[in-house]
Design an enzyme around this catalytic site. Structure first.
Site, PDB file in Angstrom:
ATOM      1  N   LYS A 138      59.901  30.964  75.331  1.00 28.56           N
ATOM      2  CA  LYS A 138      59.570  29.529  75.355  1.00 28.56           C
ATOM      3  C   LYS A 138      58.746  29.110  74.136  1.00 28.56           C
ATOM      4  O   LYS A 138      58.922  28.005  73.619  1.00 28.56           O
ATOM      5  CB  LYS A 138      58.819  29.182  76.641  1.00 28.56           C
ATOM      6  N   ASP A 162      59.048  21.491  82.502  1.00 34.17           N
ATOM      7  CA  ASP A 162      58.321  22.126  83.618  1.00 34.17           C
ATOM      8  C   ASP A 162      57.300  21.164  84.226  1.00 34.17           C
ATOM      9  O   ASP A 162      57.143  21.098  85.449  1.00 34.17           O
ATOM     10  CB  ASP A 162      57.612  23.398  83.140  1.00 34.17           C
ATOM     11  N   GLY A 176      47.771  30.240  82.296  1.00 34.17           N
ATOM     12  CA  GLY A 176      48.881  30.827  81.545  1.00 34.17           C
ATOM     13  C   GLY A 176      49.896  29.770  81.148  1.00 34.17           C
ATOM     14  O   GLY A 176      49.586  28.568  81.106  1.00 34.17           O
ATOM     15  N   ASN A 191      40.028  30.196  85.658  1.00 33.98           N
ATOM     16  CA  ASN A 191      40.908  31.324  85.354  1.00 33.98           C
ATOM     17  C   ASN A 191      40.100  32.609  85.310  1.00 33.98           C
ATOM     18  O   ASN A 191      38.913  32.599  85.030  1.00 33.98           O
ATOM     19  CB  ASN A 191      41.602  31.094  84.000  1.00 33.98           C
TER      20      ASN A 191
HETATM   21  P1  ATR Z   1      53.012  32.330  83.582  1.00 34.27           P
HETATM   22  O1  ATR Z   1      53.867  32.011  82.399  1.00 34.27           O
HETATM   23  O2  ATR Z   1      53.773  32.594  84.846  1.00 34.27           O
HETATM   24  O3  ATR Z   1      51.926  31.341  83.775  1.00 34.27           O
HETATM   25  P2  ATR Z   1      51.100  34.087  82.380  1.00 34.27           P
HETATM   26  O4  ATR Z   1      51.068  33.233  81.155  1.00 34.27           O
HETATM   27  O5  ATR Z   1      51.122  35.573  82.223  1.00 34.27           O
HETATM   28  O6  ATR Z   1      52.355  33.748  83.261  1.00 34.27           O
HETATM   29  O7  ATR Z   1      49.851  33.665  83.304  1.00 34.27           O
HETATM   30  C1  ATR Z   1      49.563  34.285  84.517  1.00 34.27           C
HETATM   31  C2  ATR Z   1      48.343  33.599  85.155  1.00 34.27           C
HETATM   32  O8  ATR Z   1      48.016  34.279  86.370  1.00 34.27           O
HETATM   33  C3  ATR Z   1      47.079  33.666  84.301  1.00 34.27           C
HETATM   34  O9  ATR Z   1      46.262  32.572  84.602  1.00 34.27           O
HETATM   35  C4  ATR Z   1      46.449  34.969  84.795  1.00 34.27           C
HETATM   36  O10 ATR Z   1      45.074  35.091  84.554  1.00 34.27           O
HETATM   37  P3  ATR Z   1      44.551  35.724  83.143  1.00 34.27           P
HETATM   38  O11 ATR Z   1      44.716  34.635  82.132  1.00 34.27           O
HETATM   39  O12 ATR Z   1      43.151  36.096  83.401  1.00 34.27           O
HETATM   40  O13 ATR Z   1      45.444  36.912  82.886  1.00 34.27           O
HETATM   41  C5  ATR Z   1      46.705  34.827  86.276  1.00 34.27           C
HETATM   42  N1  ATR Z   1      46.644  36.124  86.965  1.00 34.27           N
HETATM   43  C6  ATR Z   1      47.576  37.097  86.957  1.00 34.27           C
HETATM   44  N2  ATR Z   1      47.175  38.152  87.702  1.00 34.27           N
HETATM   45  C7  ATR Z   1      45.954  37.812  88.208  1.00 34.27           C
HETATM   46  C8  ATR Z   1      45.011  38.468  89.068  1.00 34.27           C
HETATM   47  N3  ATR Z   1      45.245  39.688  89.569  1.00 34.27           N
HETATM   48  N4  ATR Z   1      43.861  37.819  89.372  1.00 34.27           N
HETATM   49  C9  ATR Z   1      43.598  36.580  88.871  1.00 34.27           C
HETATM   50  N5  ATR Z   1      44.456  35.911  88.042  1.00 34.27           N
HETATM   51  C10 ATR Z   1      45.600  36.509  87.728  1.00 34.27           C
END
Ligand code: ATR
Length: 272
Positions: free
Chosen positions: A65, A101, A129, A150
């Site tokens: 993207k 989106d 994210g 976050n």
């Molecule tokens: P997407 O494109 O689906 O948004 P991404 O950019 O990888 O995927 O973002 C994932 C989101 O889920 C982020 O906000 C991530 O937090 P971090 O920025 O700290 O990585 C959050 N996330 C994923 N696993 C997590 C967990 N176990 N606890 C809290 N937040 C989580």
């Protein structure tokens, strides 16, 4: 025949062919919507030669993207703001990019919780994210002030920093504090996907007239939505965001504006 596709690496998980295939059939359009898996070392060339590919356009999924946004000749304002594109088309030989989106997110709520954007209070967004970026942008467009919390504070800060005076950032452990004054709450983290992980939020502090939604739609009712519903809050699942984000692309490529119907929802639900 008009051709479009979803482009990613991998793409086997994408439900876009099911959605667009349903609409093509419904309208009786001589068209095709497929899947194109492009290896990372070929993606620059793929977009550079897109105009000669025979495709009217495509959807872009992970992990392309951002690169699609960068390589497009023309970017819609939302693509400039977010730095990511999910919908491409050719216009006057130029590769054009949109990100649907956010409008898909808002259209789903318009559909399932009318007046969701008239709530008192601010919006609380969990996550920072790629998906959260589109959600935050849509919420700002609808007039909300947004709190972004976050796990990784720096990511929330950089997202909030794009909307000075309209968005602010904090750590996810501070979520309960902001939930108490939120008119709208969304889980935009990947927590809860396929039952993996739980969002730590105290639903009892959220105002009783707030709307709660989740971008995760597998399962359809996440533990997050389940807890919100148990507290008596209005909830909206995330599947409709996937369905509604597909509408602008189909309209551009195939020239008819499709509707998100209960039949389409049932079709995709059966595939979850
Ligand atoms: P997407 O494109 O689906 O948004 P991404 O950019 O990888 O995927 O973002 C994932 C989101 O889920 C982020 O906000 C991530 O937090 P971090 O920025 O700290 O990585 C959050 N996330 C994923 N696993 C997590 C967990 N176990 N606890 C809290 N937040 C989580």
């Amino acid at each position: 025949m008009i051709r479009a596709a979803v482009v990613g690496w991998p793409v086997s998980q994408s439900r876009s062919p099911l959605i667009h295939g349903h609409w093509l059939k419904q309208f009786g359009i001589d068209g095709d919507y497929g899947r194109i898996a492009v290896e990372p070392e070929r993606i620059d060339r793929f977009f550079a030669r897109f105009a000669d590919s025979g495709l009217a356009g495509c959807n872009v999924t992970i992990p392309y993207k951002e690169i699609a946004a960068r390589l497009a000749d023309h970017r819609e304002p939302v693509v400039e703001r977010i730095g990511a594109a999910n919908t491409l088309w050719i216009e006057d030989g130029q590769l054009c990019a949109d990100n649907t989106d956010g409008v898909g997110f808002a259209a789903n709520l318009d559909d399932r919780a009318p007046d969701w954007d008239k709530q008192r209070g601010e919006a609380l967004v969990l996550g920072a994210g790629g998906a959260a970026a589109a959600v935050v942008d849509a919420l700002i467009e609808r007039g909300f002030t947004v709190r972004i919390v976050n796990r990784t504070l720096s990511r929330a800060e950089s997202l909030a920093g794009r909307y000075p005076g309209r968005a602010s950032a904090d750590v996810i452990s501070a979520a309960n504090r902001y939930a108490a004054t939120a008119g709208f709450v969304v889980n935009a983290t990947s927590l809860g996907m396929k039952g993996d992980g739980v969002v730590d939020l105290d639903m009892s502090v959220i105002p009783s007239d707030a709307v709660v939604t989740d971008i995760v739609y597998v399962p359809l009712v996440t533990s997050f939505l389940d807890a919100a519903a148990a507290r008596g809050l209005r909830t909206v699942d995330g599947l409709g965001m996937l369905l509604h984000q597909a509408v602008p692309g189909f309209t551009r490529w195939f020239g008819r504006r499709p509707a998100v119907t209960p039949e389409l929802r049932t079709l995709i639900e059966a595939d979850l």
